[in-house]
Enzyme design. Structure first.
Site, PDB file in Angstrom:
ATOM      1  N   LYS A  41     -10.586  14.253  -4.815  1.00 60.04           N
ATOM      2  CA  LYS A  41     -11.579  13.628  -5.691  1.00 60.04           C
ATOM      3  C   LYS A  41     -12.962  14.214  -5.424  1.00 60.04           C
ATOM      4  CE  LYS A  41     -10.586   9.275  -6.462  1.00 60.04           C
ATOM      5  NZ  LYS A  41     -10.430   7.905  -5.963  1.00 60.04           N
ATOM      6  N   ARG A 111     -15.111   5.032  -3.174  1.00 60.51           N
ATOM      7  CA  ARG A 111     -13.789   5.492  -3.616  1.00 60.51           C
ATOM      8  C   ARG A 111     -13.141   6.357  -2.550  1.00 60.51           C
ATOM      9  NH1 ARG A 111     -15.425   8.880  -8.772  1.00 60.51           N
ATOM     10  NH2 ARG A 111     -13.259   8.483  -9.392  1.00 60.51           N
ATOM     11  N   GLY A 120      -2.534   4.972  -6.820  1.00 60.52           N
ATOM     12  CA  GLY A 120      -2.496   3.529  -6.627  1.00 60.52           C
ATOM     13  C   GLY A 120      -2.521   3.093  -5.184  1.00 60.52           C
ATOM     14  N   MET A 122      -5.093   3.594  -2.400  1.00 59.81           N
ATOM     15  CA  MET A 122      -6.277   3.005  -1.795  1.00 59.81           C
ATOM     16  C   MET A 122      -7.229   2.609  -2.915  1.00 59.81           C
ATOM     17  SD  MET A 122      -6.576   5.514   1.460  1.00 59.81           S
ATOM     18  CE  MET A 122      -5.897   6.934   0.655  1.00 59.81           C
ATOM     19  N   ARG A 355      -8.400  16.364 -11.703  1.00 63.11           N
ATOM     20  CA  ARG A 355      -7.429  16.913 -10.755  1.00 63.11           C
ATOM     21  C   ARG A 355      -6.309  17.547 -11.556  1.00 63.11           C
ATOM     22  NH1 ARG A 355      -5.549  10.978  -8.785  1.00 63.11           N
ATOM     23  NH2 ARG A 355      -5.213  10.213 -10.862  1.00 63.11           N
ATOM     24  N   HIS A 473       1.022   2.996 -13.275  1.00 64.21           N
ATOM     25  CA  HIS A 473       1.716   3.281 -12.020  1.00 64.21           C
ATOM     26  C   HIS A 473       3.160   3.710 -12.282  1.00 64.21           C
ATOM     27  CE1 HIS A 473       4.010   2.073  -8.385  1.00 64.21           C
ATOM     28  NE2 HIS A 473       3.025   2.721  -7.797  1.00 64.21           N
ATOM     29  N   SER A 803      28.509  36.794   5.807  1.00 63.75           N
ATOM     30  CA  SER A 803      27.967  35.716   4.985  1.00 63.75           C
ATOM     31  C   SER A 803      27.768  34.531   5.911  1.00 63.75           C
ATOM     32  CB  SER A 803      28.952  35.382   3.862  1.00 63.75           C
ATOM     33  OG  SER A 803      28.471  34.274   3.149  1.00 63.75           O
ATOM     34  N   CYS A 901      26.146  31.452   2.287  1.00 65.84           N
ATOM     35  CA  CYS A 901      26.948  30.703   1.328  1.00 65.84           C
ATOM     36  C   CYS A 901      27.029  29.225   1.690  1.00 65.84           C
ATOM     37  CB  CYS A 901      28.340  31.299   1.207  1.00 65.84           C
ATOM     38  SG  CYS A 901      29.263  31.220   2.753  1.00 65.84           S
ATOM     39  N   TYR A 921      21.487  38.288  -0.496  1.00 64.01           N
ATOM     40  CA  TYR A 921      21.715  37.295  -1.544  1.00 64.01           C
ATOM     41  C   TYR A 921      21.849  35.902  -0.946  1.00 64.01           C
ATOM     42  CZ  TYR A 921      26.665  37.185  -0.197  1.00 64.01           C
ATOM     43  OH  TYR A 921      27.827  37.029   0.504  1.00 64.01           O
TER      44      TYR A 921
HETATM   45  P1  ADP Z   1      -8.126   6.112  -8.073  1.00 65.86           P
HETATM   46  O1  ADP Z   1      -8.028   6.913  -6.853  1.00 65.86           O
HETATM   47  O2  ADP Z   1      -7.226   4.954  -8.086  1.00 65.86           O
HETATM   48  O3  ADP Z   1      -8.021   6.962  -9.325  1.00 65.86           O
HETATM   49  P2  ADP Z   1     -10.971   6.008  -8.520  1.00 65.86           P
HETATM   50  O4  ADP Z   1     -11.844   6.140  -7.333  1.00 65.86           O
HETATM   51  O5  ADP Z   1     -10.847   7.193  -9.380  1.00 65.86           O
HETATM   52  O6  ADP Z   1      -9.570   5.442  -8.073  1.00 65.86           O
HETATM   53  O7  ADP Z   1     -11.552   4.799  -9.349  1.00 65.86           O
HETATM   54  C1  ADP Z   1     -10.834   4.223 -10.382  1.00 65.86           C
HETATM   55  C2  ADP Z   1     -11.700   4.051 -11.588  1.00 65.86           C
HETATM   56  O8  ADP Z   1     -12.870   3.312 -11.267  1.00 65.86           O
HETATM   57  C3  ADP Z   1     -12.225   5.329 -12.173  1.00 65.86           C
HETATM   58  O9  ADP Z   1     -11.302   5.948 -13.001  1.00 65.86           O
HETATM   59  C4  ADP Z   1     -13.399   4.844 -12.953  1.00 65.86           C
HETATM   60  O10 ADP Z   1     -12.990   4.355 -14.200  1.00 65.86           O
HETATM   61  C5  ADP Z   1     -13.921   3.712 -12.100  1.00 65.86           C
HETATM   62  N1  ADP Z   1     -15.066   4.181 -11.338  1.00 65.86           N
HETATM   63  C6  ADP Z   1     -15.081   4.722 -10.117  1.00 65.86           C
HETATM   64  N2  ADP Z   1     -16.331   5.063  -9.767  1.00 65.86           N
HETATM   65  C7  ADP Z   1     -17.117   4.726 -10.799  1.00 65.86           C
HETATM   66  C8  ADP Z   1     -18.505   4.834 -11.063  1.00 65.86           C
HETATM   67  N3  ADP Z   1     -19.331   5.369 -10.176  1.00 65.86           N
HETATM   68  N4  ADP Z   1     -18.960   4.389 -12.238  1.00 65.86           N
HETATM   69  C9  ADP Z   1     -18.124   3.859 -13.134  1.00 65.86           C
HETATM   70  N5  ADP Z   1     -16.822   3.724 -12.957  1.00 65.86           N
HETATM   71  C10 ADP Z   1     -16.307   4.153 -11.800  1.00 65.86           C
HETATM   72 MG    MG Z   2      -9.162   7.933 -10.236  1.00 65.95          MG
HETATM   73 MG    MG Z   3      -6.764   3.140  -7.029  1.00 68.34          MG
END
Ligand code: ADP
Ligand code: MG
Ligand code: MG
Length: 972
Positions: A41, A111, A120, A122, A355, A473, A803, A901, A921
């Protein structure tokens, strides 16, 4: 000079480690290449900032800081916190706002972001920095009291659940009660006054459940949030996920602090997630969804089913236009399909994440091939883009269309994971696991799935969820696991743990349901499946030009073939298997197990008679009966493999495998004696029992089998060689080009090899003379004993090819019986998760206390084995023997042909080893041939082609400068 300076500081770094990387105003301290340090990220945010794409400013605390924090038992390395605060000041300046400033408050999100994306896992905290004072500032600035109060109550609930371990339900119940008391149905109906009341009630709940006040100091909030993310690296869910996907524990996670932008400021605001191409089919259109007037994880969590992204064009045209521009720019920059997260604040688009997108195998191939056509990537990169195992998805069965039309459709959702799955309904992960254990096919049906469901999901063939979009998810997990998935099917209504309503029908758990992941249809009942398009083409029932899917599949494999130096053969015993193998591109048969031919209908009896025979001449009589049958088998194989080598292994298993079990015979004898019936049968059973007793061995796998049988009973070898050569002569007469390779199993000494080779040559010469034909056959051996590997030099004086029979070689090198050792191996692979005191796998990951015995664990055990050596070749040990055998064998006979084999021949990482070790092979089961072809090409690209042996494949090597670029771009 420079080098020296680096060396001098190595032991004791003079400059303090840089732990924090700022980004903002079109410039970032980090960049896309620093994924290991910044996490996926953080690296993406830095890269986008550098590309002048609108990203809210912020900073990333590196994964190194997390690793240090864990190493110091939850303490920051010196200087870290000061640096964080300095960067916070810088962020305040960039935003012209103050963190904790009541008149103009800066809010941030906190984040997590590890090197590999862990969906999903952390959770992100939004709106951090709000407190009783700053919320007033927010209200004043936005002139929107409702918005401010809503943000604050969300923040209290989110922060308390994620960071302070308060249960989510605590707040949900309170919210529900408020709505009920005011007669509202939706959150959105609550007015500012109600929200203000909620804030106060939430604060009281925090005090009651967390035992402390909700932190009012934004700096405290920031520190607690950061710690929670560092700690979450060792949470249960994270650990489970890492085990499942073999992610090292040592990586750690980065923390991203990002200035907030708001998607919940009205209908010209919103939040969304898009893929630059379809992650399930690979189609080149923007794909995803958005939710207007919403914040953060509302989309990903699948709580409201969002709108398809195309609808954004009419809802917020300016932002949609900006998004399409950015998506093209990013695709061109990364040269890959991307997964993007964004938020629109009052018409202005902000990118929050980029990503490389996860995709199905089918999408991976299509995207790779299309991107070559679009000149975004080279063929070489395309070949590296597809995971070999993912090709299996092309072979998954589909519903038989004529049958599908007869079943009742009960609903339609989003086709989030392709394929066809029919099975019994499970409504909880536990039910799914139990049903799977009972041998049933399972379809997991849920309102939505969460990371806690992961074990139940892996036990199911498919998932059906009521809520969530293409990025929910369930959808993400399905694509990763290669499962069928339909998400957001509104016809589904789960009623507790035992029944579900879908469309007009009501189902109980255990009832059959069928889901078509290609188009999203949900049916009542168990629809029969049929072969996939690719398999239909291979079987000749579908023309290749009629199947786009086949064309993509074969295109990427054709390209792969231009890079690889390893040949790929198949293990096949019957003509139909050989035909499939050829269809998938096998270049010969690497192992034909002749004993399989003796187990066929009507042949076991002859075999038994042969085994029961007391004298050689008697035995030969029965062998003569087998000869024509066996010859016919080989004729069939040769015809399918015209022009390619066919390796035929002489008889290998211990004889007792063809006789009834000793216990069964004893029961039969006892019963016949009691009833006194049929004395002839009784006598025969007794004779058989006596022979079984005679053949009884304590360890048959190390007993009379392999070449030892052929040496003690050369008439068996003679019959087989006659069948092999006669068949070859006859197919040659038809005009075929036949290259039989006669393989003697389980050789340990030169003498064994010599003895059998003489028998083989005698018979072969005799047969060729009878037919007046010369067959270019070879005699070689399987290397499957440690002694054979060590004595390979001597053995190669006689053997014309080796083999590696890595199944037996693994058994004999480890001294593990393949049939009995799985329990031990599984134990060895899970030491890390066991209590060092009582061995229980029940450790509380946070406190590191064993729940079974109460032992406080100071240090985890290390796993004894990292993988099952019967699945993935043990490269050091078993591989060491292979390397010795190759070296010594080639020294004695430079043109020695060498292959593998064992089961490992179709395992991508083992294929890579074979490439590096210089084998000629690999041979694997027919359906794994495409996987091996691709894996062999990837090995050649990643490790360079062994040019001396295969000059024709030299074009696979490219200038080093170009290759370096490829590697950073295509590694995922
Ligand atoms: P994950 O790893 O689960 O994708 P993120 O860190 O990307 O979590 O956060 C999930 C969502 O939270 C992002 O897709 C975004 O919509 C929202 N978000 C995160 N940071 C910000 C921010 N600075 N401003 C607005 N929305 C945010
Ligand atoms: Mg995200
Ligand atoms: Mg998350």
């Amino acid at each position: 000079m420079v080098k020296k300076a680096v060396k001098a500081t190595k032991g004791k770094p003079k400059t303090p480690t840089k732990y924090v990387y700022f980004f903002g105003n079109g410039k970032a301290e980090g960049k896309g290449g620093l994924k290991e340090l910044l996490g996926g990220k953080g690296a993406g945010l830095a890269e986008m900032t550098n590309l002048s794409i609108p990203v809210p400013p912020g900073f990333t605390i590196s994964t190194d800081a997390c690793v240090e924090y864990i190493r110091r038992r939850r303490k920051y390395p010196p200087g870290l916190w000061d640096t964080v605060l300095k960067n916070m000041t810088r962020l305040e300046k960039t935003m012209s706002m103050g963190f904790g400033d009541p008149s103009n408050p800066l809010l941030v999100s906190v984040r997590s972001g590890a090197r590999a994306s862990m969906p999903g896992m952390m959770d992100t905290v939004l709106n951090l920095g709000l407190n009783d004072q700053t919320v007033q500032g927010l209200i004043k600035k936005t002139h929107n009291e409702r918005f401010g109060c809503d943000a604050y109550r969300r923040f209290i609930a989110m922060f308390s659940t994620i960071v302070m371990d308060v249960k989510r339900e605590v707040f949900e119940e309170c919210l529900q009660a408020k709505k009920t008391s005011l007669g509202c149905t939706h959150d959105i109906d609550l007015n500012a006054r109600a929200l203000r009341e909620l804030i106060n009630e939430f604060k009281i709940l925090v005090q009651r459940h967390a035992g402390r006040d909700f932190p009012q100091d934004p700096i405290d909030q920031l520190r607690m949030g950061t710690n929670a993310i560092f700690d979450s690296w060792n949470g249960d869910r994270a650990i489970t996920y890492r085990r499942l996907y073999k992610i090292p524990d040592a990586w750690g996670t980065a923390v991203n602090i990002v200035a907030m932008v708001f998607g919940n400021m009205g209908n010209d605001s919103g939040t969304g997630v898009v893929f630059t191409r379809s992650p399930s089919s690979g189609a080149a259109t923007l794909f995803g969804e958005f939710l207007s007037n919403a914040q953060g994880e509302d989309v990903v969590a699948g709580i409201r089913t969002p709108l398809p992204i195309a609808k954004m064009e009419t809802a917020i045209p300016s932002a949609y236009k900006a998004l399409t521009k950015i998506h093209r720019k990013l695709e061109r920059h990364y040269c890959d399909m991307l997964d993007l997260e964004f938020t629109v604040q009052k018409g202005q688009l902000y990118m929050l994440q980029t990503r490389v997108g996860k995709r199905t195998g089918i999408a991976a191939v299509k995207i790779a091939v299309d991107m070559v056509k679009e000149r975004l990537i080279t063929k070489e990169e395309a070949v590296l883009r597809v995971e070999p195992e993912h090709l299996e998805q092309y072979l998954y069965p589909v519903f038989d269309p004529s049958a599908e039309a007869r079943f009742t459709k009960q609903g339609k959702g989003l086709p989030a994971g392709p394929g066809a799955a029919a099975g019994k309904i499970a409504l909880t992960p536990e039910q799914a696991i139990a049903m799977k254990a009972a041998g049933d096919r399972v379809v997991l049906v849920r309102m939505e799935t969460s990371p806690d469901d992961i074990h139940g999901m892996s036990a199911s063939s498919g998932f059906l969820t009521a809520r969530g979009g293409m990025t929910s998810h369930a959808a993400v997990v399905a694509r990763q696991m290669g499962k069928v998935c339909i998400a957001g099917c509104e016809a589904v209504e789960v009623e507790g743990d035992s029944s579900v309503r879908i469309g007009s029908a009501r189902f109980n758990k255990g009832d059959f349901i069928s889901i078509n992941g290609f188009d999203g249809s949900v049916y009542e009942g168990d629809i029969p499946v049929m072969a996939s398009e690719v398999v239909q083409v291979i079987q000749g029932t579908l023309k290749p030009e009629k199947s786009e899917r086949y064309q993509y599949f074969s295109k990427v494999l054709q390209w792969a073939d231009t890079f690889r130096s390893l040949d790929v053969r198949a293990n096949a015993d019957a003509p139909d298997q050989a035909a499939v193998a050829r269809g998938f591109g096998a270049q010969g048969i690497g192992l034909c197990r002749t004993e399989h031919m003796f187990f066929a209908e009507g042949r076991v009896e002859i075999m038994q008679n042969m085994i029961m025979a007391r004298t050689t001449s008697d035995r030969m009589k029965h062998l003569d009966e087998l000869l024509p049958l066996q010859k016919q088998d080989f004729i069939g194989l040769y015809r399918k493999m015209d022009g390619y080598p066919v390796t035929i292994r002489l008889f290998d298993p211990p004889l007792h495998e063809f006789l009834p079990k000793r216990e069964d015979l004893m029961v039969q004898v006892a019963r016949a004696e009691l009833t006194g019936e049929d004395p002839a049968t009784l006598a025969k059973t007794k004779r058989m029992l006596a022979r079984v007793d005679e053949l009884h061995e304590f360890n048959p796998m190390l007993g009379l089998r392999g070449c030892r049988l052929g040496i003690l009973m050369p008439e068996i070898t003679r019959m087989q060689v006659r069948a092999i050569i006669e068949a070859a002569c006859e197919v040659t007469k038809e005009g075929g080009n036949i290259f039989p390779e006669i393989m003697v199993p389980l050789i340990g000494t030169w003498g064994e090899m010599r003895t059998q080779k003489q028998v083989i040559q005698d018979v072969a010469s005799q047969v060729m003379a009878e037919y007046h034909k010369v067959i270019p056959y070879q005699v070689g051996t399987m290397i499957e004993l440690p002694r054979a590997a060590i004595m390979a030099g001597e053995i190669a004086e006689e053997a014309e090819f080796f083999s590696f029979g890595t199944n037996d070689l693994t058994q004999t090198v480890f001294g593990f019986s393949r049939d009995d050792a799985s329990k031990i191996i599984n134990f060895y692979m899970t030491m890390q998760d066991r209590c060092p005191h009582c061995q229980a796998m029940d450790i509380d990951q946070k406190t590191m206390v064993c729940r079974a015995c109460g032992f406080q664990i100071a240090k985890r055990l290390d796993n004894i084995l990292s993988g099952d050596p019967f699945t993935t070749l043990d490269q050091k040990g078993v591989g060491g023997f292979i390397e010795i055998a190759i070296e010594r064998g080639r020294a004695a006979r430079p043109d020695l042909k060498i292959g593998i084999c064992g089961e490992h021949g179709g395992d991508p990482s083992s294929v890579e080893f074979c490439h590096r070790a210089g084998l000629g092979y690999v041979s694997c089961s027919p359906y794994r041939v495409p996987i091996a072809r691709l894996a062999a090409a990837q090995a050649a690209i990643n490790h360079g082609v062994i040019a001396e042996r295969k000059p024709s494949a030299r074009r696979a090597t490219r200038p080093a400068s170009k290759r370096g670029k490829t590697a950073t771009r295509s590694r995922r």
